[in-house]
Design a protein around this motif. Structure first.
Motif, PDB file in Angstrom:
ATOM      1  N   UNK A 128      30.142  46.420  35.526  1.00  0.00           N
ATOM      2  CA  UNK A 128      30.143  45.021  36.110  1.00  0.00           C
ATOM      3  C   UNK A 128      29.983  43.982  34.749  1.00  0.00           C
ATOM      4  N   UNK A 129      30.813  43.059  34.788  1.00  0.00           N
ATOM      5  CA  UNK A 129      30.468  42.210  33.870  1.00  0.00           C
ATOM      6  C   UNK A 129      30.700  40.463  34.125  1.00  0.00           C
ATOM      7  N   UNK A 130      29.822  39.792  33.935  1.00  0.00           N
ATOM      8  CA  UNK A 130      29.856  38.260  34.457  1.00  0.00           C
ATOM      9  C   UNK A 130      29.906  37.354  33.300  1.00  0.00           C
ATOM     10  N   UNK A 131      30.720  36.447  33.391  1.00  0.00           N
ATOM     11  CA  UNK A 131      30.993  35.507  32.432  1.00  0.00           C
ATOM     12  C   UNK A 131      30.842  33.981  32.887  1.00  0.00           C
ATOM     13  N   UNK A 132      30.152  33.124  32.023  1.00  0.00           N
ATOM     14  CA  UNK A 132      29.912  31.773  32.868  1.00  0.00           C
ATOM     15  C   UNK A 132      30.683  30.668  32.071  1.00  0.00           C
ATOM     16  N   UNK A 133      30.834  29.834  32.511  1.00  0.00           N
ATOM     17  CA  UNK A 133      31.754  28.678  31.850  1.00  0.00           C
ATOM     18  C   UNK A 133      30.981  28.194  30.698  1.00  0.00           C
ATOM     19  N   UNK A 134      31.797  27.955  29.476  1.00  0.00           N
ATOM     20  CA  UNK A 134      31.268  27.476  28.338  1.00  0.00           C
ATOM     21  C   UNK A 134      30.410  28.451  27.668  1.00  0.00           C
ATOM     22  N   UNK A 189      33.838  40.674  36.933  1.00  0.00           N
ATOM     23  CA  UNK A 189      34.297  41.859  37.033  1.00  0.00           C
ATOM     24  C   UNK A 189      33.364  42.611  37.900  1.00  0.00           C
ATOM     25  N   UNK A 190      33.504  43.108  39.227  1.00  0.00           N
ATOM     26  CA  UNK A 190      32.419  43.936  39.773  1.00  0.00           C
ATOM     27  C   UNK A 190      32.894  45.276  40.080  1.00  0.00           C
ATOM     28  N   UNK A 191      31.848  46.569  39.571  1.00  0.00           N
ATOM     29  CA  UNK A 191      32.118  47.636  39.837  1.00  0.00           C
ATOM     30  C   UNK A 191      33.629  48.248  39.418  1.00  0.00           C
ATOM     31  N   UNK A 192      34.131  47.880  38.362  1.00  0.00           N
ATOM     32  CA  UNK A 192      35.464  48.263  37.884  1.00  0.00           C
ATOM     33  C   UNK A 192      35.621  49.756  37.620  1.00  0.00           C
ATOM     34  N   UNK A 193      36.351  50.458  37.924  1.00  0.00           N
ATOM     35  CA  UNK A 193      36.644  51.922  37.423  1.00  0.00           C
ATOM     36  C   UNK A 193      38.042  52.013  37.328  1.00  0.00           C
ATOM     37  N   UNK A 194      38.224  52.537  36.153  1.00  0.00           N
ATOM     38  CA  UNK A 194      39.547  52.526  35.516  1.00  0.00           C
ATOM     39  C   UNK A 194      39.923  54.126  35.063  1.00  0.00           C
ATOM     40  N   UNK A 195      40.902  54.870  35.543  1.00  0.00           N
ATOM     41  CA  UNK A 195      41.000  56.216  35.058  1.00  0.00           C
ATOM     42  C   UNK A 195      42.408  56.491  34.473  1.00  0.00           C
ATOM     43  N   UNK A 196      42.230  57.476  33.380  1.00  0.00           N
ATOM     44  CA  UNK A 196      43.440  57.752  32.899  1.00  0.00           C
ATOM     45  C   UNK A 196      43.715  59.314  32.714  1.00  0.00           C
ATOM     46  N   UNK A 197      44.716  60.044  32.472  1.00  0.00           N
ATOM     47  CA  UNK A 197      44.589  61.401  32.690  1.00  0.00           C
ATOM     48  C   UNK A 197      43.690  62.169  31.517  1.00  0.00           C
ATOM     49  N   UNK A 198      42.582  62.881  32.087  1.00  0.00           N
ATOM     50  CA  UNK A 198      41.702  63.514  31.360  1.00  0.00           C
ATOM     51  C   UNK A 198      40.484  62.491  31.027  1.00  0.00           C
ATOM     52  N   UNK A 219      34.021  22.758  24.383  1.00  0.00           N
ATOM     53  CA  UNK A 219      35.100  22.067  25.337  1.00  0.00           C
ATOM     54  C   UNK A 219      34.844  22.636  26.759  1.00  0.00           C
ATOM     55  N   UNK A 220      34.267  23.752  26.871  1.00  0.00           N
ATOM     56  CA  UNK A 220      33.894  24.252  28.310  1.00  0.00           C
ATOM     57  C   UNK A 220      35.065  25.364  28.543  1.00  0.00           C
ATOM     58  N   UNK A 221      35.620  25.893  27.494  1.00  0.00           N
ATOM     59  CA  UNK A 221      36.202  27.310  27.508  1.00  0.00           C
ATOM     60  C   UNK A 221      35.436  28.331  27.531  1.00  0.00           C
ATOM     61  N   UNK A 222      35.719  29.527  28.305  1.00  0.00           N
ATOM     62  CA  UNK A 222      34.734  30.665  28.164  1.00  0.00           C
ATOM     63  C   UNK A 222      35.429  31.786  27.458  1.00  0.00           C
ATOM     64  N   UNK A 271      36.564  38.399  40.421  1.00  0.00           N
ATOM     65  CA  UNK A 271      36.286  36.926  41.046  1.00  0.00           C
ATOM     66  C   UNK A 271      36.521  36.031  40.155  1.00  0.00           C
ATOM     67  N   UNK A 272      37.169  34.889  40.485  1.00  0.00           N
ATOM     68  CA  UNK A 272      37.088  33.589  39.616  1.00  0.00           C
ATOM     69  C   UNK A 272      36.543  32.434  40.477  1.00  0.00           C
ATOM     70  N   UNK A 273      35.671  32.131  39.837  1.00  0.00           N
ATOM     71  CA  UNK A 273      34.825  30.883  40.710  1.00  0.00           C
ATOM     72  C   UNK A 273      34.456  31.465  42.039  1.00  0.00           C
TER      73      UNK A 273
END
Length: 508
Positions: free
Chosen positions: A18-24, A1-10, A183-186, A56-58
């Motif tokens: 930015x958050x990166x997750x590896x396999x397993x 997840x790259x440079x994510x910005x999420x706004x709500x009222x106020x 088992x390889x799940x992330x 992004x995925x893979x």
């Protein structure tokens, strides 16, 4: 997840994260209530769309407009507040949306076999035919996890998965998560419990007030460092309380029995105990041993089948909920959504739910809105309740922890003789837990009686003055927290200690 910005009222809930997750990998997401953790995961699961940034995925940019898109990409989520249909069975909830069928006819037998195989493999035993509304919150949690496994997801998001589990269930779940990673799940794992992060996570990303603070390798950090990153100050993990003289009996429960809603057997059997002024009595037990039914009977949410309840010498066994409230019971309920709040009301309305009829807030049947707003502002400030639009925020839009703070503020602030607090720190961060524990002790010190129901062994041993252990609807032990250990408490909670006592009494 790259440079994510999420706004709500106020409020900017996620500010360029930015958050990166590896396999397993098991990647923990840590932050105070309202730091933006659930929002970030809801963006990944397609419940919200970010204003800026990309996922992004893979290595490939993906568009996730809704949870079906997320599921198609192998992303599953167990939500903090479960997304289950109360009047459906466990099995119906698990297969909902991807029902196996032939020419429109539902093939429940195959679905049942797959669900039972999964529940056996991962130790998540459930009754597939039970209705959701009849099972405990811990069981509902298992249903949510099975829902995700049934869909063969490979990226698993757990939002506060242990908030509703017992210590034993937490241990099992953490083992299951390690198994998933092998088992390889992330796994993305939102939690406030630093012990759990230290035990299972490989990496930990910390958010504070919607901003990214940093990502650390868990093996190279400590609980103290993580809590400081999270709240920006040092946290005291020990509950400070002095010895107090106990006073008169406030709550007296005698030979109380409560019937089950599912079958006609008693789930609470001949329970008797007292709670006095100036003491915190904690009811400890594994989830599903009658705590919920006992509290429902005391607060008036459920009827008793026999026995009596007195409050300050007055018999309230058959009193209505409002009569009990006026008589002096404050109640922080187990399920904040079902019994604690009206989610589509404004925060200020929820804060006067127990008092709107009093002269302070109404005149000749008309609500004094200025008085309500002023009162709400005071509680928001005193209890640090965070929301985008203050008193006029719709309660549903607030984070779970801040919803909990709203209930605690309302119940502690109203006139009461007895505070019944059922898992009051469920889903709260370390800073908020420290605050709630102080409030419970302050209530005790003000000469009130506190009846605490908790599944957290640390909380039970740290906060209580006296511990009652419930097992299969019976009180099987009364312990002094200063003289007992977590191990001994665990034995009582699992019923092992009661059996030993029974054998001694039977002369074996």
């Amino acid at each position: 997840m790259l440079n994510i910005t999420k706004e709500f009222p106020g409020i900017i809930a996620n500010d360029n994260i930015t958050l990166q997750l590896k396999k397993g990998e098991i990647h923990a997401l840590l932050g105070e209530n309202g730091a933006g953790k659930s929002t970030l995961m809801s963006v990944l699961f397609g419940l919200y769309q970010a204003e800026k940034g990309e996922i992004r995925k893979n290595g490939q940019v993906v568009t996730i407009n809704n949870p079906n898109d997320a599921n198609a990409l192998g992303i599953g989520m167990v939500h903090q507040h479960f997304k289950l249909v109360d009047i459906f069975t466990v099995l119906e909830n698990i297969i909902l949306g991807i029902e196996p069928n032939t020419m429109g006819f539902l093939k429940k037998k195959e679905a049942r076999e797959k669900v039972m195989a999964l529940s056996k493999k991962y130790g998540l035993m459930v009754d597939p035919d039970a209705l959701i509304e009849d099972i405990t919150v811990g069981m509902q949690q298992r249903v949510e996890i099975l829902k995700m496994l049934y869909r063969d997801n490979e990226i698993l998001i757990f939002d506060e998965p242990t908030a509703v589990l017992t210590p034993q269930e937490i241990k099992e779940l953490l083992q299951i998560m390690k198994g998933f990673a092998k088992e390889g799940k992330s796994i993305l794992f939102i939690t406030h419990k630093l012990n759990e992060i230290m035990e299972v996570a490989d990496k930990c990303t910390v958010l504070r007030k919607g901003k990214y603070i940093g990502t650390v390798d868990v093996k190279d950090t400590t609980k103290e460092e993580l809590s400081k990153m999270m709240v920006g100050r040092d946290i005291n993990f020990k509950v400070a309380k002095e010895e107090k003289e106990v006073g008169d009996v406030v709550l007296s429960v005698k030979d109380l029995s409560v019937s089950s809603k599912i079958h006609k057997k008693d789930v609470v059997k001949n329970v008797s105990f007292n709670v006095r002024r100036g003491e915190i009595v904690c009811l400890a037990g594994i989830d599903g041993n009658g705590q919920t039914e006992l509290v429902d009977a005391i607060t008036g949410l459920d009827k008793t089948s026999s026995g009596s309840i007195t409050l300050s010498g007055e018999d309230i066994t058959n009193a209505s909920i409002r009569q009990r409230s006026i008589a002096g019971i404050s109640h922080i309920p187990e399920d904040r959504h079902k019994h604690g709040l009206v989610l589509d009301y404004k925060l200020e309305d929820n804060l006067v739910l127990q008092r709107y009829w009093q002269p302070e807030f109404q005149k000749r049947g008309f609500i004094k809105f200025d008085a309500v707003r002023k009162y709400a502002h005071r509680l928001i400030k005193e209890y640090d309740i965070r929301s985008g639009q203050g008193p006029i925020s719709i309660t549903r839009s607030m984070s779970g922890g801040n919803q909990q703070k709203a209930i605690i503020a309302r119940e502690i602030d109203k006139e009461h003789e007895l505070l019944i607090a059922v898992q009051p720190t469920r889903g709260l961060d370390v800073g908020a837990i420290e605050y709630v524990h102080k409030q419970l002790v302050a209530t005790r010190d003000a000469g009130k009686a506190v009846f605490l129901v908790s599944l957290e062994l640390d909380e039970v041993l740290n906060v209580s003055d006296r511990i009652l252990v419930i097992y299969e609807g019976e009180i099987v032990g009364e312990l002094d927290p200063k003289k007992t250990t977590a191990e001994e408490l665990g034995l009582y909670m699992s019923g092992a200690k009661r059996d030993v006592l029974k054998e001694i009494n039977d002369g074996k």
